[in-house]
Design a protein around this motif. Structure first.
Motif, mmCIF file in Angstrom:
data_model
loop_
_atom_site.group_PDB
_atom_site.id
_atom_site.type_symbol
_atom_site.label_atom_id
_atom_site.label_comp_id
_atom_site.label_asym_id
_atom_site.label_seq_id
_atom_site.Cartn_x
_atom_site.Cartn_y
_atom_site.Cartn_z
ATOM 1 N N HIS A 112 4.047 -9.458 -0.293
ATOM 2 C CA HIS A 112 4.736 -10.549 0.384
ATOM 3 C C HIS A 112 6.030 -10.054 1.031
ATOM 4 N N ILE A 113 6.719 -9.122 0.366
ATOM 5 C CA ILE A 113 7.964 -8.574 0.915
ATOM 6 C C ILE A 113 7.692 -7.803 2.199
ATOM 7 N N VAL A 114 6.727 -6.899 2.151
ATOM 8 C CA VAL A 114 6.421 -6.060 3.316
ATOM 9 C C VAL A 114 5.777 -6.887 4.429
ATOM 10 N N GLY A 115 4.980 -7.878 4.058
ATOM 11 C CA GLY A 115 4.287 -8.685 5.057
ATOM 12 C C GLY A 115 5.101 -9.835 5.605
ATOM 13 N N GLU A 116 6.298 -10.082 5.065
ATOM 14 C CA GLU A 116 7.101 -11.219 5.509
ATOM 15 C C GLU A 116 7.433 -11.170 7.002
ATOM 16 N N PRO A 117 7.832 -10.019 7.579
ATOM 17 C CA PRO A 117 8.085 -9.996 9.029
ATOM 18 C C PRO A 117 6.860 -10.400 9.852
ATOM 19 N N LEU A 118 5.675 -10.024 9.403
ATOM 20 C CA LEU A 118 4.456 -10.382 10.122
ATOM 21 C C LEU A 118 4.227 -11.891 10.087
ATOM 22 N N ARG A 119 4.527 -12.512 8.944
ATOM 23 C CA ARG A 119 4.349 -13.962 8.848
ATOM 24 C C ARG A 119 5.394 -14.707 9.665
ATOM 25 N N ILE A 120 6.626 -14.233 9.629
ATOM 26 C CA ILE A 120 7.698 -14.898 10.377
ATOM 27 C C ILE A 120 7.406 -14.881 11.871
ATOM 28 N N HIS A 121 6.903 -13.754 12.368
ATOM 29 C CA HIS A 121 6.624 -13.617 13.803
ATOM 30 C C HIS A 121 5.185 -13.992 14.152
ATOM 31 N N ASP A 122 4.452 -14.468 13.157
ATOM 32 C CA ASP A 122 3.086 -14.964 13.373
ATOM 33 C C ASP A 122 2.207 -13.917 14.068
ATOM 34 N N ILE A 123 2.146 -12.747 13.451
ATOM 35 C CA ILE A 123 1.361 -11.635 14.004
ATOM 36 C C ILE A 123 0.103 -11.442 13.163
ATOM 37 N N GLY A 124 -1.060 -11.644 13.781
ATOM 38 C CA GLY A 124 -2.330 -11.389 13.117
ATOM 39 C C GLY A 124 -2.748 -12.478 12.152
ATOM 40 N N THR A 125 -4.003 -12.384 11.737
ATOM 41 C CA THR A 125 -4.522 -13.300 10.718
ATOM 42 C C THR A 125 -4.053 -12.840 9.337
ATOM 43 N N GLU A 126 -4.360 -13.632 8.323
ATOM 44 C CA GLU A 126 -3.962 -13.272 6.963
ATOM 45 C C GLU A 126 -4.622 -11.968 6.530
ATOM 46 N N ALA A 127 -5.885 -11.783 6.913
ATOM 47 C CA ALA A 127 -6.588 -10.540 6.559
ATOM 48 C C ALA A 127 -5.977 -9.348 7.285
ATOM 49 N N GLU A 128 -5.620 -9.528 8.553
ATOM 50 C CA GLU A 128 -5.010 -8.442 9.324
ATOM 51 C C GLU A 128 -3.623 -8.099 8.774
ATOM 52 N N GLN A 129 -2.886 -9.113 8.370
ATOM 53 C CA GLN A 129 -1.570 -8.863 7.779
ATOM 54 C C GLN A 129 -1.701 -8.083 6.473
ATOM 55 N N ARG A 130 -2.668 -8.446 5.665
ATOM 56 C CA ARG A 130 -2.882 -7.747 4.401
ATOM 57 C C ARG A 130 -3.256 -6.285 4.642
ATOM 58 N N LYS A 131 -4.114 -6.051 5.637
ATOM 59 C CA LYS A 131 -4.510 -4.676 5.977
ATOM 60 C C LYS A 131 -3.309 -3.878 6.463
ATOM 61 N N ARG A 132 -2.458 -4.522 7.262
ATOM 62 C CA ARG A 132 -1.256 -3.854 7.782
ATOM 63 C C ARG A 132 -0.305 -3.484 6.646
ATOM 64 N N VAL A 133 -0.164 -4.368 5.656
ATOM 65 C CA VAL A 133 0.695 -4.080 4.504
ATOM 66 C C VAL A 133 0.199 -2.838 3.767
ATOM 67 N N PHE A 134 -1.100 -2.757 3.549
ATOM 68 C CA PHE A 134 -1.664 -1.588 2.869
ATOM 69 C C PHE A 134 -1.402 -0.313 3.677
ATOM 70 N N GLU A 135 -1.540 -0.394 5.007
ATOM 71 C CA GLU A 135 -1.279 0.769 5.867
ATOM 72 C C GLU A 135 0.179 1.209 5.747
ATOM 73 N N LEU A 136 1.085 0.237 5.757
ATOM 74 C CA LEU A 136 2.512 0.556 5.681
ATOM 75 C C LEU A 136 2.871 1.208 4.351
ATOM 76 N N LEU A 137 2.306 0.723 3.277
ATOM 77 C CA LEU A 137 2.575 1.315 1.968
ATOM 78 C C LEU A 137 2.086 2.760 1.911
ATOM 79 N N GLU A 138 0.923 3.021 2.506
ATOM 80 C CA GLU A 138 0.411 4.394 2.558
ATOM 81 C C GLU A 138 1.323 5.278 3.405
ATOM 82 N N ILE A 139 1.835 4.744 4.496
ATOM 83 C CA ILE A 139 2.688 5.517 5.407
ATOM 84 C C ILE A 139 3.954 5.986 4.702
ATOM 85 N N VAL A 140 4.538 5.138 3.849
ATOM 86 C CA VAL A 140 5.806 5.489 3.197
ATOM 87 C C VAL A 140 5.614 6.183 1.855
#
Length: 358
Positions: A112-140
């Motif tokens: 929820h912390i990492v995905g909050e910017p995506l929700r605030i700016h309404d980017i992608g569906t819930e599934a796409e946001q979840r996938k993006r969060v997983f990608e970001l965690l792997e990146i860091v």
């Protein structure tokens, strides 16, 4: 091309007192600073605690409202941007906070912390946001299984990686790093610094890196700006700044950086500044550094010198706000100059103040 242009930025905090809370003065946290940050570079901002580094960074993002000045990001006037314009701008301008413990909501899971910017700016569906969060965690350097945990289950270094992932969520162009490693153990700092450098190369990021550790700033920065009491007193390329400091305050800062060679450490001369840092609520007249400066003369008490180009012998784009900057001859021996005419104020100033010895 400059990604960020800052001109004459000021942030003055009112001092209120009495029953009616009337304004009786101001704290001059940031007082008339100008600089630029080019696309893809890292500008380091250094200075001791209370000099206005973090306030400047937060003012640029309008997390706090600047008092005056101009801030231009990709040609857009940030100072006059509407709320909807600022929301669009913040996709490209993000911040990594200093304290990894206070900057993460303890009641929210990491996803929820990492995905909050995506929700605030309404980017992608819930599934796409979840996938993006997983990608970001792997990146860091974290894993998808960390997404369901809470911040208290992580170490300081891991928490800062979560903060970095959150800042990357919207693919920003500029990230203001507000002392991102100062709260971490020394053994962890190098890992986070290397992570930031790798991310910059991979995603073409631009950093404004705020810190007080000069060795960290030298490692990561292309250019360095030195702040003292709300003002920028020197700005130059990293190598030039560390090899040929012009301002006496910069010289004193660099003399305090430890050298890992004991023979060199014992042989070098430490510069010990006398007195205390003046209060930003009552800065000295003239040059803000003159009460502690070993080279101060009467002219230093009249007006604050403006940033002016230093000699070409130390490379281009080296600016210093000093009437008596250091000079270096061909043997790299410091030569104290005559008054720096390009930086002298026009006209005379009335009044006098105690003059420090030269």
């Amino acid at each position: 091309m400059s990604l960020l242009e800052v001109r004459n930025l000021k942030k003055h905090f009112p001092i209120k007192s009495g029953v009616l809370k009337r304004t009786t003065g101001h704290v001059y946290a940031v007082d008339d600073i100008s600089f630029h940050v080019d696309q893809g570079e890292t500008l380091g901002v250094v200075g001791e605690s209370g000099c206005g580094k973090s306030t400047a960074g937060r003012s640029i993002l309008r997390l706090i409202a600047p008092t005056a000045g101009e801030i231009t990001f990709e040609g857009v006037d940030v100072m006059r941007a509407s709320r909807s314009q600022m929301q669009r701008l913040r996709r490209d301008m993000q911040i990594i906070f200093q304290d990894p413990y206070a900057s993460l909501n303890p009641r929210m899971r990491v996803r929820h912390i990492v995905g909050e910017p995506l929700r605030i700016h309404d980017i992608g569906t819930e599934a796409e946001q979840r996938k993006r969060v997983f990608e970001l965690l792997e990146i860091v350097g974290l894993s998808a299984e960390h997404a369901e945990r809470y911040p208290h289950e992580f170490s300081g270094g891991q928490r800062q990686r979560i903060g970095v992932a959150r800042a990357l969520a919207l693919n920003p162009k500029l990230i203001i790093c507000d002392e991102p490693v100062s709260a971490l153990d020394v053994s962890i700092r190098a890992q986070v610094i290397n992570l930031l450098e790798d991310l910059q190369d991979e995603f073409d990021l631009t950093y404004m890196f705020i810190a007080h550790d000069l060795s960290v700033v030298k490692h990561i920065s292309d250019r360095v700006a030195v702040m003292y009491l709300g003002k920028i007193v020197e700005i130059a390329g990293s190598d030039v700044m560390y090899d040929y400091p012009q301002h006496p305050y910069t010289e004193a800062l660099l003399s305090a950086v430890p050298i890992p060679d004991p023979h060199t450490e014992r042989a070098r001369r430490r510069i010990i500044l006398e007195g205390d840092v003046p209060s930003p609520a009552n800065p000295p007249k003239g040059c803000v550094f003159h009460p502690r400066c070993p080279r101060a003369q009467e002219i230093c008490t009249t007006a604050m010198p403006q940033l002016a180009t230093a000699g070409s012998h130390v490379g281009g784009h080296h600016e210093v706000a000093c009437y008596f900057p250091a000079r270096f001859d061909s043997g790299s021996r410091v030569v104290h100059a005559q008054p720096f005419m390009d930086a002298m104020p026009r006209g005379s100033a009335s009044g006098s103040a105690p003059v420090a010895s030269a």
